[in-house]
Design an enzyme around this catalytic site. Structure first.
Site, PDB file in Angstrom:
ATOM      1  N   ASN A 152       0.708  -1.248  -0.084  1.00 28.50           N
ATOM      2  CA  ASN A 152      -0.014   0.216   0.050  1.00 28.50           C
ATOM      3  C   ASN A 152       0.897   1.325  -0.099  1.00 28.50           C
ATOM      4  O   ASN A 152       0.457   2.394  -0.353  1.00 28.50           O
ATOM      5  CB  ASN A 152      -0.960  -0.041   1.243  1.00 28.50           C
ATOM      6  CG  ASN A 152      -0.028  -0.195   2.565  1.00 28.50           C
ATOM      7  OD1 ASN A 152       0.367  -1.238   2.750  1.00 28.50           O
ATOM      8  ND2 ASN A 152      -0.309   0.705   3.551  1.00 28.50           N
ATOM      9  N   ALA A 201     -13.995  -1.835  -0.530  1.00 23.39           N
ATOM     10  CA  ALA A 201     -14.830  -1.032  -1.501  1.00 23.39           C
ATOM     11  C   ALA A 201     -14.255   0.350  -1.845  1.00 23.39           C
ATOM     12  O   ALA A 201     -14.245   0.741  -3.072  1.00 23.39           O
ATOM     13  CB  ALA A 201     -16.102  -1.003  -1.247  1.00 23.39           C
ATOM     14  N   CYS A 326      -3.165   4.918   7.679  1.00 24.82           N
ATOM     15  CA  CYS A 326      -3.445   4.475   9.114  1.00 24.82           C
ATOM     16  C   CYS A 326      -2.398   4.630   9.999  1.00 24.82           C
ATOM     17  O   CYS A 326      -2.690   4.402  11.303  1.00 24.82           O
ATOM     18  CB  CYS A 326      -3.857   2.842   8.965  1.00 24.82           C
ATOM     19  SG  CYS A 326      -4.783   2.152   7.837  1.00 24.82           S
TER      20      CYS A 326
END
Length: 394
Positions: A152, A201, A326
């Site tokens: 990521n 999603a 995060c």
């Protein structure tokens, strides 16, 4: 602010108009609980079933192998915790990598406190794991391998098919965190020997708060959330029907547009990388130059603090990040950048730009032009850079 250039699509994406329109009726018109027995709830039940089928088709799975969750982090937790519990009588050894998302790393740390043994594989300089290292880490009591499909932060795509083959040959379950990869690169659970796959999603122009976990038929996995019969008694809770519909539609659209979208994003990605490396000194590209996500740019600038750079970009209407959303509140450098061998002082100067089909070549040039001035300005205030330049001049 007259202009907004959003280049943080790895953190989240905007909901597409088609996805939004598909979701709308399930907020106000078809609002029944799909678990109810009366006919009014039938439309919701059918919509959930259709979304399950839409998602399954994108990864070559059966629709009954798709389980809805609240997002990627929950899916990762479920895959690791439920597998550990179900297979603990076979063994208590798990293999993962040092560059996984914290949803995996922190869950592994939790499992270690429960008596499990976890091997955290090193990665190569490009962020790719070594298949030889993986093979060497396997033990008779290894029950699970969990390696992300693509990173990521630095965008490196892992050799998932090879990892799956090693897992299958050794009778070990294989889970992949595909939150960043799903909808961006081709994934096929059968040809890649994937037993479990996590996705979300909101990384593919769908809504936040909804994701799924693929669990291959025959895999033992107990209930992750207790309290009801939803998701074949494995994940209780009233279905988030609008979210599920949005996820299904987003997955379908992403699959159809994947090739064309990737080609478009790669062209702009490579243009940005080329300009930064050619026009700004003392910078390095992080991640593999070729085996990377189509929309990912990750670079480190020496003698720069990433937070200052992001603030100045923001003042120019540019949304970017220095790593995972995060961990954006942390002052520590990225664990991913440290894992690929960067020292703290260089890792602190990282910049991640993640593109979308809304990103234009004009946007790309604007960002690089602004970035050149920002880097020059910040370095002019750095005593470390001043000392470095003096030493270079000797």
């Amino acid at each position: 602010m007259s202009k907004l250039i959003y280049l943080d699509n790895a953190a989240t994406t905007k909901v597409s108009e088609q996805v939004f329109e598909a979701m709308k009726p399930f907020f106000t018109e078809y609002y029944g609980n799909p678990s109810s027995v009366y006919s009014f709830a039938d439309e919701c039940g059918k919509a959930v079933d259709e979304a399950r089928d839409q998602i399954a088709k994108t990864i070559g799975a059966d629709k009954n192998e798709i389980y809805f969750t609240a997002g990627g982090s929950e899916s990762d937790n479920w895959a690791l915790k439920a597998t550990a519990e179900a297979y603990s009588n076979k063994g208590k050894h798990i293999i993962t990598s040092k560059i996984e998302h914290h949803a995996i790393l922190h869950t592994c740390q939790y499992l270690e406190k429960q008596g499990f043994d976890v091997t955290y594989l090193d990665v190569q300089e490009n962020g790719e794991i070594s298949i030889d290292d993986l093979k060497a880490a396997i033990r008779p009591d290894t029950i699970l391998i969990s390696i992300m499909a693509a990173n990521n932060e630095i965008g490196t795509i892992e050799p998932i098919k090879d990892i799956g083959a090693v897992a299958r040959e050794n009778g070990i379950l294989f889970h992949t965190d595909a939150v960043q990869a799903f909808g961006h690169i081709p994934l096929d659970v059968d040809s890649m020997n994937i037993d479990m796959l996590s996705a979300s999603a909101h990384k593919i122009n769908g809504p936040k708060g909804i994701g799924f976990l693929y669990i291959r038929k025959g895999i033992r996995s107990g209930s992750f959330i207790h309290g009801g019969a939803q998701e074949r008694r494995r994940r209780a809770g009233t279905h988030n029907v609008p979210g599920i519909v949005g996820l299904g539609k987003a997955a379908e659209l992403a699959a159809v547009s994947m090739k064309e979208r990737a080609e478009y994003e790669e062209k702009i990605r490579d243009h940005i990388i080329s300009r930064i490396l050619d026009e700004i000194p003392y910078v390095r590209l992080n991640g593999d130059a070729k085996k990377r996500l189509p929309n990912n740019v990750n670079v480190c600038f020496r003698f720069i603090e990433g937070e200052s750079m992001l603030m100045l970009l923001d003042q120019n209407g540019v949304c970017a990040s220095s790593g995972s959303a995060c961990t954006s509140g942390s002052l520590d450098p990225s664990h991913v950048l440290l894992a690929i061998g960067l020292p703290h002082e260089i890792a602190h100067g990282s910049l991640r730009l993640t593109l979308s089909t809304d990103t234009t070549m004009e946007n790309a040039d604007f960002v690089v032009d602004k970035l050149k001035g920002i880097i020059e300005r910040l370095r002019s205030m750095s005593p470390l850079y001043e000392d470095f330049v003096k030493k270079q001049g000797k």
